[in-house]
Design an enzyme around this catalytic site. Structure first.
Site, PDB file in Angstrom:
ATOM      1  N   ALA A 196       0.945  -1.273   0.078  1.00  0.00           N
ATOM      2  CA  ALA A 196       0.183   0.013   0.192  1.00  0.00           C
ATOM      3  C   ALA A 196       1.007   1.367   0.008  1.00  0.00           C
ATOM      4  CB  ALA A 196      -1.001   0.057   1.190  1.00  0.00           C
ATOM      5  N   GLY A 245       0.742  -5.088   0.957  1.00  0.00           N
ATOM      6  CA  GLY A 245      -0.419  -5.104  -0.169  1.00  0.00           C
ATOM      7  C   GLY A 245      -0.028  -5.817  -1.331  1.00  0.00           C
ATOM      8  N   GLU A 248      -0.213  -9.367  -0.863  1.00  0.00           N
ATOM      9  CA  GLU A 248      -1.633  -9.441  -0.767  1.00  0.00           C
ATOM     10  C   GLU A 248      -2.282  -9.709  -1.901  1.00  0.00           C
ATOM     11  OE1 GLU A 248      -1.724  -6.713   2.480  1.00  0.00           O
ATOM     12  OE2 GLU A 248      -2.656  -7.988   3.677  1.00  0.00           O
ATOM     13  N   GLU A 302       4.300  -5.136   7.198  1.00  0.00           N
ATOM     14  CA  GLU A 302       3.621  -4.015   7.848  1.00  0.00           C
ATOM     15  C   GLU A 302       3.947  -3.925   9.239  1.00  0.00           C
ATOM     16  OE1 GLU A 302       2.490  -6.470   6.009  1.00  0.00           O
ATOM     17  OE2 GLU A 302       0.908  -5.738   4.623  1.00  0.00           O
TER      18      GLU A 302
HETATM   19  N1  DAK Z   1       4.510   3.092  -0.492  1.00  0.00           N
HETATM   20  C1  DAK Z   1       5.023   4.384  -1.061  1.00  0.00           C
HETATM   21  N2  DAK Z   1       6.290   4.617  -1.811  1.00  0.00           N
HETATM   22  C2  DAK Z   1       7.079   3.531  -1.817  1.00  0.00           C
HETATM   23  C3  DAK Z   1       6.821   2.190  -1.045  1.00  0.00           C
HETATM   24  C4  DAK Z   1       5.259   2.090  -0.707  1.00  0.00           C
HETATM   25  N3  DAK Z   1       5.096   1.041  -0.174  1.00  0.00           N
HETATM   26  N4  DAK Z   1       7.830   1.251  -1.333  1.00  0.00           N
HETATM   27  C5  DAK Z   1       8.639   2.172  -2.073  1.00  0.00           C
HETATM   28  N5  DAK Z   1       8.259   3.309  -2.511  1.00  0.00           N
HETATM   29  C6  DAK Z   1       9.148   4.461  -2.912  1.00  0.00           C
HETATM   30  C7  DAK Z   1      10.392   4.954  -2.146  1.00  0.00           C
HETATM   31  O1  DAK Z   1       9.555   5.803  -1.113  1.00  0.00           O
HETATM   32  C8  DAK Z   1      11.051   5.575  -3.103  1.00  0.00           C
HETATM   33  O2  DAK Z   1      10.577   6.905  -3.386  1.00  0.00           O
HETATM   34  P1  DAK Z   1      11.526   8.179  -3.439  1.00  0.00           P
HETATM   35  O3  DAK Z   1      12.060   8.144  -1.948  1.00  0.00           O
HETATM   36  O4  DAK Z   1      12.406   7.750  -4.579  1.00  0.00           O
HETATM   37  O5  DAK Z   1      10.430   9.028  -3.672  1.00  0.00           O
HETATM   38  C9  DAK Z   1      10.931   4.537  -4.346  1.00  0.00           C
HETATM   39  O6  DAK Z   1       9.581   3.860  -3.961  1.00  0.00           O
HETATM   40  C10 DAK Z   1      12.046   3.595  -4.407  1.00  0.00           C
HETATM   41  O7  DAK Z   1      12.004   2.822  -3.151  1.00  0.00           O
HETATM   42  P2  DAK Z   1      13.532   2.800  -2.458  1.00  0.00           P
HETATM   43  O8  DAK Z   1      14.401   3.778  -2.504  1.00  0.00           O
HETATM   44  O9  DAK Z   1      13.176   2.460  -0.829  1.00  0.00           O
HETATM   45  O10 DAK Z   1      13.972   1.205  -3.157  1.00  0.00           O
HETATM   46  P3  DAK Z   1      14.831   0.213  -2.528  1.00  0.00           P
HETATM   47  O11 DAK Z   1      15.451  -0.508  -3.704  1.00  0.00           O
HETATM   48  O12 DAK Z   1      16.261   0.868  -1.614  1.00  0.00           O
HETATM   49  O13 DAK Z   1      14.144  -0.625  -1.317  1.00  0.00           O
HETATM   50  C11 DAK Z   1      12.164  -1.793  -0.822  1.00  0.00           C
HETATM   51  C12 DAK Z   1      13.039  -1.243  -2.079  1.00  0.00           C
HETATM   52  C13 DAK Z   1      10.870  -2.522  -1.527  1.00  0.00           C
HETATM   53  C14 DAK Z   1      12.922  -2.775   0.121  1.00  0.00           C
HETATM   54  C15 DAK Z   1      11.780  -0.580  -0.162  1.00  0.00           C
HETATM   55  O14 DAK Z   1      11.249   0.413  -0.887  1.00  0.00           O
HETATM   56  C16 DAK Z   1      10.543  -0.957   0.901  1.00  0.00           C
HETATM   57  O15 DAK Z   1      10.909  -1.444   1.969  1.00  0.00           O
HETATM   58  N6  DAK Z   1       9.297  -0.359   0.839  1.00  0.00           N
HETATM   59  C17 DAK Z   1       8.326  -0.498   1.763  1.00  0.00           C
HETATM   60  C18 DAK Z   1       7.738  -1.975   1.644  1.00  0.00           C
HETATM   61  C19 DAK Z   1       6.574  -1.796   2.604  1.00  0.00           C
HETATM   62  O16 DAK Z   1       6.982  -1.795   3.718  1.00  0.00           O
HETATM   63  N7  DAK Z   1       5.375  -2.481   2.190  1.00  0.00           N
HETATM   64  C20 DAK Z   1       4.357  -2.477   3.030  1.00  0.00           C
HETATM   65  C21 DAK Z   1       3.533  -1.045   2.998  1.00  0.00           C
HETATM   66  S1  DAK Z   1       2.290  -1.138   3.973  1.00  0.00           S
HETATM   67  C22 DAK Z   1      -5.203  -1.680   5.184  1.00  0.00           C
HETATM   68  C23 DAK Z   1      -5.076  -2.349   3.940  1.00  0.00           C
HETATM   69  C24 DAK Z   1      -3.663  -2.552   3.514  1.00  0.00           C
HETATM   70  C25 DAK Z   1      -2.658  -2.175   4.374  1.00  0.00           C
HETATM   71  C26 DAK Z   1      -2.877  -1.528   5.419  1.00  0.00           C
HETATM   72  C27 DAK Z   1      -4.074  -1.444   5.744  1.00  0.00           C
HETATM   73  N8  DAK Z   1      -6.530  -1.635   5.225  1.00  0.00           N
HETATM   74  C28 DAK Z   1      -7.705  -2.064   4.730  1.00  0.00           C
HETATM   75  C29 DAK Z   1      -6.695  -0.614   6.590  1.00  0.00           C
HETATM   76  C30 DAK Z   1      -1.472  -2.540   3.641  1.00  0.00           C
HETATM   77  C31 DAK Z   1      -0.420  -2.088   4.098  1.00  0.00           C
HETATM   78  C32 DAK Z   1       1.011  -2.019   3.620  1.00  0.00           C
HETATM   79  O17 DAK Z   1       1.057  -2.745   2.290  1.00  0.00           O
END
Ligand code: DAK
Length: 258
Positions: A66, A109, A112, A132
């Site tokens: 997400a 997400g 998922e 998450e």
């Molecule tokens: N959201 C927004 N931007 C993201 C992102 C994300 N999930 N993942 C990556 N980006 C963006 C980064 O901010 C960066 O943007 P800039 O800084 O260049 O503007 C760009 O993508 C490139 O990312 P990185 O520079 O971080 O790239 P790396 O190769 O160094 O790292 C990575 C890749 C995938 C390991 C890292 O980006 C990372 O850890 N990303 C976050 C992964 C994560 O934590 N995903 C889970 C998200 S939470 C709900 C329903 C669903 C959910 C919640 C509630 N309800 C119904 C209430 C779901 C929640 C989630 O999915």
């Protein structure tokens, strides 16, 4: 076709392909992308010229979750009132099969979304995770429910509680993905599988998909009764007679998908 900005849509014969197209954000699933994706999939689902669908991302990321930037500013009152991410409830209502073609990161997400697909073909560079917990939240698009169904409680707990990523080989061994292929072949293999499905008698495909999903929802006896009714229902389709006649006549069936 509507003018999409977050996804790209193509058709390959009877297969509908949706590419998530926010490469700079690693295909993070912002609200606009989610709505476009569901609109495109529902349009394919309603199109009699389409028999199966494929969702893919980029080489680096299927989807990194997400959109954390979009989510971070929201209050409890807002997410509740908006039913934030409730749009995903539309996905399981798709009746035609959807294959996930996953390369790179499928996180949060994104993992998922892969699990919402009917099955996943992963490149050997794919990585799956539910990180998450590292953000102070928990999976919200089915991670705590679909993951244990697919991989069992032990690995699901490990992934959900530690946030550890698993690679394609571990995902295959655990049952999260159906096939692992050389990364460069991922989309081609998914399209080939979708083309095979799309050639089959469409009503039987729809009945089969529904029956397999029912196995996750009900006990064995009720599931077996449901399967029998679905099987009987195939006898009401043109394709049942054609498929069996073609076998007996040693020819390829010419399905009308009715
Ligand atoms: N959201 C927004 N931007 C993201 C992102 C994300 N999930 N993942 C990556 N980006 C963006 C980064 O901010 C960066 O943007 P800039 O800084 O260049 O503007 C760009 O993508 C490139 O990312 P990185 O520079 O971080 O790239 P790396 O190769 O160094 O790292 C990575 C890749 C995938 C390991 C890292 O980006 C990372 O850890 N990303 C976050 C992964 C994560 O934590 N995903 C889970 C998200 S939470 C709900 C329903 C669903 C959910 C919640 C509630 N309800 C119904 C209430 C779901 C929640 C989630 O999915």
């Amino acid at each position: 076709m509507p003018a999409y900005t977050q996804i790209a849509v193509e058709t390959h014969g009877r297969v509908g392909l949706v590419r998530l197209d926010r490469p700079k954000a690693l295909n993070a699933l912002c609200d606009a992308l989610a709505h476009e994706l569901l609109d495109a999939l529902e349009a394919f689902d309603a199109d009699p010229g389409i028999g199966a669908m494929v969702i893919t991302g980029s080489e680096k990321a299927f989807a990194a979750g997400a959109d954390i930037k979009e989510m971070s500013a929201k209050s409890f009152g807002e997410v509740l009132a908006e039913d934030y991410l409730g749009v995903w409830d539309r996905f399981p209502r798709l009746r035609k099969p959807v294959i996930g073609a996953v390369r790179g990161f499928a996180l949060g997400g994104g993992c998922e979304l892969a699990m919402m697909c009917d099955f996943v073909i992963a490149g050997d560079d794919a990585r799956f995770g539910q990180p998450e917990i590292t953000l102070g939240v928990i999976p919200g698009m089915g991670g705590t429910q679909r993951l244990p169904h697919l991989v069992g409680r032990a690995l699901a707990m490990d992934m959900v509680l530690t946030g550890r990523m698993i690679d394609a080989a571990e995902a295959k061994a655990a049952g999260l993905v159906a096939r692992v292929v050389p990364a460069a072949n991922t989309l081609a293999e998914a399209l080939k599988a979708a083309e095979t499905i799309a050639e089959h008698n469409l009503p039987a495909v729809i009945l089969a998909k529904e029956a397999v999903h029912r196995a996750e929802e009900v006990g064995l006896a009720e599931g077996l009764r449901f399967e029998r009714r679905q099987f009987h229902a195939t006898f009401a389709t043109e394709g049942r007679a054609e498929g069996m006649a073609a076998f007996l006549e040693k020819r390829k069936p010419a399905f009308t998908h009715r």
